[in-house]
Motif scaffolding. Structure first.
Motif, PDB file in Angstrom:
ATOM      1  N   VAL A  14      -9.436  -7.678   3.820  1.00 40.95           N
ATOM      2  CA  VAL A  14      -7.981  -7.532   3.657  1.00 40.95           C
ATOM      3  C   VAL A  14      -7.288  -8.687   4.373  1.00 40.95           C
ATOM      4  CG1 VAL A  14      -5.985  -6.067   4.182  1.00 40.95           C
ATOM      5  CG2 VAL A  14      -8.114  -5.025   3.348  1.00 40.95           C
ATOM      6  N   LYS A  15      -7.725  -8.982   5.599  1.00 40.08           N
ATOM      7  CA  LYS A  15      -7.128 -10.080   6.366  1.00 40.08           C
ATOM      8  C   LYS A  15      -7.282 -11.424   5.654  1.00 40.08           C
ATOM      9  CE  LYS A  15      -7.573  -9.996  10.950  1.00 40.08           C
ATOM     10  NZ  LYS A  15      -8.179  -9.815  12.298  1.00 40.08           N
ATOM     11  N   ALA A  16      -8.395 -11.593   4.934  1.00 39.54           N
ATOM     12  CA  ALA A  16      -8.659 -12.852   4.227  1.00 39.54           C
ATOM     13  C   ALA A  16      -7.947 -12.919   2.874  1.00 39.54           C
ATOM     14  CB  ALA A  16     -10.158 -13.035   4.027  1.00 39.54           C
ATOM     15  N   GLY A  17      -7.246 -11.836   2.497  1.00 34.17           N
ATOM     16  CA  GLY A  17      -6.539 -11.835   1.215  1.00 34.17           C
ATOM     17  C   GLY A  17      -7.441 -11.598   0.027  1.00 34.17           C
ATOM     18  N   ARG A  18      -8.661 -11.077   0.246  1.00 33.18           N
ATOM     19  CA  ARG A  18      -9.599 -10.813  -0.839  1.00 33.18           C
ATOM     20  C   ARG A  18      -9.418  -9.427  -1.439  1.00 33.18           C
ATOM     21  NH1 ARG A  18     -11.941 -14.876  -3.015  1.00 33.18           N
ATOM     22  NH2 ARG A  18     -13.728 -13.622  -3.548  1.00 33.18           N
ATOM     23  N   LEU A  19      -8.932  -8.463  -0.639  1.00 29.88           N
ATOM     24  CA  LEU A  19      -8.694  -7.091  -1.091  1.00 29.88           C
ATOM     25  C   LEU A  19      -7.344  -6.614  -0.586  1.00 29.88           C
ATOM     26  CD1 LEU A  19     -12.113  -5.308  -0.294  1.00 29.88           C
ATOM     27  CD2 LEU A  19     -11.247  -5.931  -2.558  1.00 29.88           C
ATOM     28  N   ALA A  20      -6.750  -5.701  -1.337  1.00 26.65           N
ATOM     29  CA  ALA A  20      -5.560  -4.971  -0.900  1.00 26.65           C
ATOM     30  C   ALA A  20      -5.948  -3.499  -0.955  1.00 26.65           C
ATOM     31  CB  ALA A  20      -4.380  -5.253  -1.831  1.00 26.65           C
ATOM     32  N   ILE A  21      -5.160  -2.660  -0.322  1.00 24.01           N
ATOM     33  CA  ILE A  21      -5.500  -1.245  -0.325  1.00 24.01           C
ATOM     34  C   ILE A  21      -4.242  -0.408  -0.443  1.00 24.01           C
ATOM     35  CG2 ILE A  21      -5.514  -1.058   2.176  1.00 24.01           C
ATOM     36  CD1 ILE A  21      -8.091   0.800   1.649  1.00 24.01           C
ATOM     37  N   ASP A  22      -4.369   0.688  -1.173  1.00 28.02           N
ATOM     38  CA  ASP A  22      -3.295   1.665  -1.335  1.00 28.02           C
ATOM     39  C   ASP A  22      -3.818   2.974  -0.747  1.00 28.02           C
ATOM     40  OD1 ASP A  22      -1.001   3.005  -2.144  1.00 28.02           O
ATOM     41  OD2 ASP A  22      -1.678   3.259  -4.199  1.00 28.02           O
ATOM     42  N   VAL A  23      -3.159   3.475   0.304  1.00 21.73           N
ATOM     43  CA  VAL A  23      -3.621   4.664   1.013  1.00 21.73           C
ATOM     44  C   VAL A  23      -2.744   5.863   0.669  1.00 21.73           C
ATOM     45  CG1 VAL A  23      -4.014   5.686   3.292  1.00 21.73           C
ATOM     46  CG2 VAL A  23      -4.460   3.263   2.921  1.00 21.73           C
ATOM     47  N   LYS A  24      -3.395   6.994   0.403  1.00 21.44           N
ATOM     48  CA  LYS A  24      -2.702   8.239   0.069  1.00 21.44           C
ATOM     49  C   LYS A  24      -3.209   9.364   0.961  1.00 21.44           C
ATOM     50  CE  LYS A  24      -0.823   6.519  -3.698  1.00 21.44           C
ATOM     51  NZ  LYS A  24       0.561   6.157  -3.708  1.00 21.44           N
ATOM     52  N   THR A  62     -13.040  34.589   0.930  1.00 19.24           N
ATOM     53  CA  THR A  62     -13.380  33.331   1.568  1.00 19.24           C
ATOM     54  C   THR A  62     -12.150  32.718   2.227  1.00 19.24           C
ATOM     55  OG1 THR A  62     -15.050  32.953  -0.149  1.00 19.24           O
ATOM     56  CG2 THR A  62     -14.398  31.047   1.166  1.00 19.24           C
ATOM     57  N   THR A  63     -12.337  32.223   3.435  1.00 28.10           N
ATOM     58  CA  THR A  63     -11.272  31.500   4.127  1.00 28.10           C
ATOM     59  C   THR A  63     -11.687  30.042   4.229  1.00 28.10           C
ATOM     60  OG1 THR A  63     -10.651  33.438   5.423  1.00 28.10           O
ATOM     61  CG2 THR A  63      -9.943  31.294   6.259  1.00 28.10           C
ATOM     62  N   TYR A  64     -10.821  29.185   3.751  1.00 30.86           N
ATOM     63  CA  TYR A  64     -11.052  27.745   3.827  1.00 30.86           C
ATOM     64  C   TYR A  64     -10.126  27.164   4.879  1.00 30.86           C
ATOM     65  CZ  TYR A  64     -13.272  28.344  -0.708  1.00 30.86           C
ATOM     66  OH  TYR A  64     -14.082  28.753  -1.724  1.00 30.86           O
ATOM     67  N   VAL A  65     -10.610  26.176   5.601  1.00 32.20           N
ATOM     68  CA  VAL A  65      -9.746  25.401   6.477  1.00 32.20           C
ATOM     69  C   VAL A  65      -9.480  24.101   5.737  1.00 32.20           C
ATOM     70  CG1 VAL A  65      -9.486  24.240   8.698  1.00 32.20           C
ATOM     71  CG2 VAL A  65     -10.684  26.438   8.570  1.00 32.20           C
ATOM     72  N   MET A  66      -8.232  23.946   5.302  1.00 30.98           N
ATOM     73  CA  MET A  66      -7.844  22.732   4.595  1.00 30.98           C
ATOM     74  C   MET A  66      -7.459  21.679   5.624  1.00 30.98           C
ATOM     75  SD  MET A  66      -8.352  23.540   1.504  1.00 30.98           S
ATOM     76  CE  MET A  66      -7.651  22.117   0.684  1.00 30.98           C
ATOM     77  N   LYS A  67      -7.858  20.437   5.366  1.00 28.24           N
ATOM     78  CA  LYS A  67      -7.603  19.359   6.313  1.00 28.24           C
ATOM     79  C   LYS A  67      -7.082  18.147   5.569  1.00 28.24           C
ATOM     80  CE  LYS A  67      -9.732  16.693   9.986  1.00 28.24           C
ATOM     81  NZ  LYS A  67     -10.917  16.494  10.806  1.00 28.24           N
ATOM     82  N   GLN A  68      -6.169  17.434   6.220  1.00 26.79           N
ATOM     83  CA  GLN A  68      -5.630  16.215   5.632  1.00 26.79           C
ATOM     84  C   GLN A  68      -6.481  15.014   6.050  1.00 26.79           C
ATOM     85  OE1 GLN A  68      -1.985  14.374   7.175  1.00 26.79           O
ATOM     86  NE2 GLN A  68      -1.208  14.511   5.091  1.00 26.79           N
ATOM     87  N   TYR A  69      -6.889  14.256   5.061  1.00 29.29           N
ATOM     88  CA  TYR A  69      -7.596  12.999   5.256  1.00 29.29           C
ATOM     89  C   TYR A  69      -6.741  11.909   4.629  1.00 29.29           C
ATOM     90  CZ  TYR A  69     -11.502  16.185   6.066  1.00 29.29           C
ATOM     91  OH  TYR A  69     -12.310  17.180   6.547  1.00 29.29           O
ATOM     92  N   PHE A  70      -7.209  10.680   4.659  1.00 28.37           N
ATOM     93  CA  PHE A  70      -6.483   9.582   4.017  1.00 28.37           C
ATOM     94  C   PHE A  70      -7.460   8.827   3.136  1.00 28.37           C
ATOM     95  CE2 PHE A  70      -4.062  10.815   7.637  1.00 28.37           C
ATOM     96  CZ  PHE A  70      -2.773  10.850   7.127  1.00 28.37           C
ATOM     97  N   MET A  71      -7.148   8.804   1.833  1.00 28.19           N
ATOM     98  CA  MET A  71      -7.999   8.130   0.858  1.00 28.19           C
ATOM     99  C   MET A  71      -7.362   6.789   0.509  1.00 28.19           C
ATOM    100  SD  MET A  71      -9.336   9.287  -2.923  1.00 28.19           S
ATOM    101  CE  MET A  71     -10.419  10.549  -2.286  1.00 28.19           C
ATOM    102  N   GLY A  72      -8.161   5.760   0.575  1.00 27.26           N
ATOM    103  CA  GLY A  72      -7.678   4.429   0.238  1.00 27.26           C
ATOM    104  C   GLY A  72      -8.388   3.893  -0.991  1.00 27.26           C
TER     105      GLY A  72
END
Length: 135
Positions: free
Chosen positions: A114-124, A32-42
């Motif tokens: 996020v703009k209203a200061g109700r949520l923050a996010i950490d992206v990886k 099997t050949t997989y194509v690995m791809k980078q995404y961004f999880m927050g």
């Protein structure tokens, strides 16, 4: 397969800096050949000193947040989003299919909650086999 994918990712990332690594690469695992791809999880996080607002304003921000998420899904930038089922400090996750972390950060910084200061996010940066689906 999981160990092979992890080993391949480690080799790729140790060879070059993360910012310079390609967003996609092929990886063989047996036949099997997989194509690995980078995404961004927050990870959407509760803000400890969020502003005190009346319930109507909170609902207005929540609806704007949901509409913003829907618009990002329509453009293809947002693949998956959803809240967690408890009342913990981690409120939910998002997965973006964008070229860079800076692009993900830009999208997130314009989220009404996020703009209203109700949520923050950490992206990886996050790697998955291209075309992976939830089952």
């Amino acid at each position: 397969m999981k160990i092979t994918i992890f080993s391949t990712l480690l080799a790729l990332l140790s060879f070059s800096s993360f910012a310079q690594a390609p967003r996609e690469f092929e990886m063989k695992d047996g036949d099997t050949t997989y194509v690995m791809k980078q995404y961004f999880m927050g990870f959407l996080m509760r803000v400890p000193d969020k502003p005190e607002l009346d319930s109507a304003k909170v609902m207005e921000i929540q609806l704007a947040h949901q509409n913003y998420m829907s618009e990002n899904a329509k453009t293809g930038a947002l693949l998956v989003a959803g809240p967690f089922g408890d009342d913990g400090d981690m409120r939910g996750i998002v997965i973006y299919d964008v070229a860079t972390k800076a692009e993900a950060d830009s999208i997130i910084s314009n989220d009404p909650a996020v703009k209203a200061g109700r949520l923050a996010i950490d992206v990886k940066p996050w790697w998955a086999a291209k075309g992976s689906t939830l089952k």
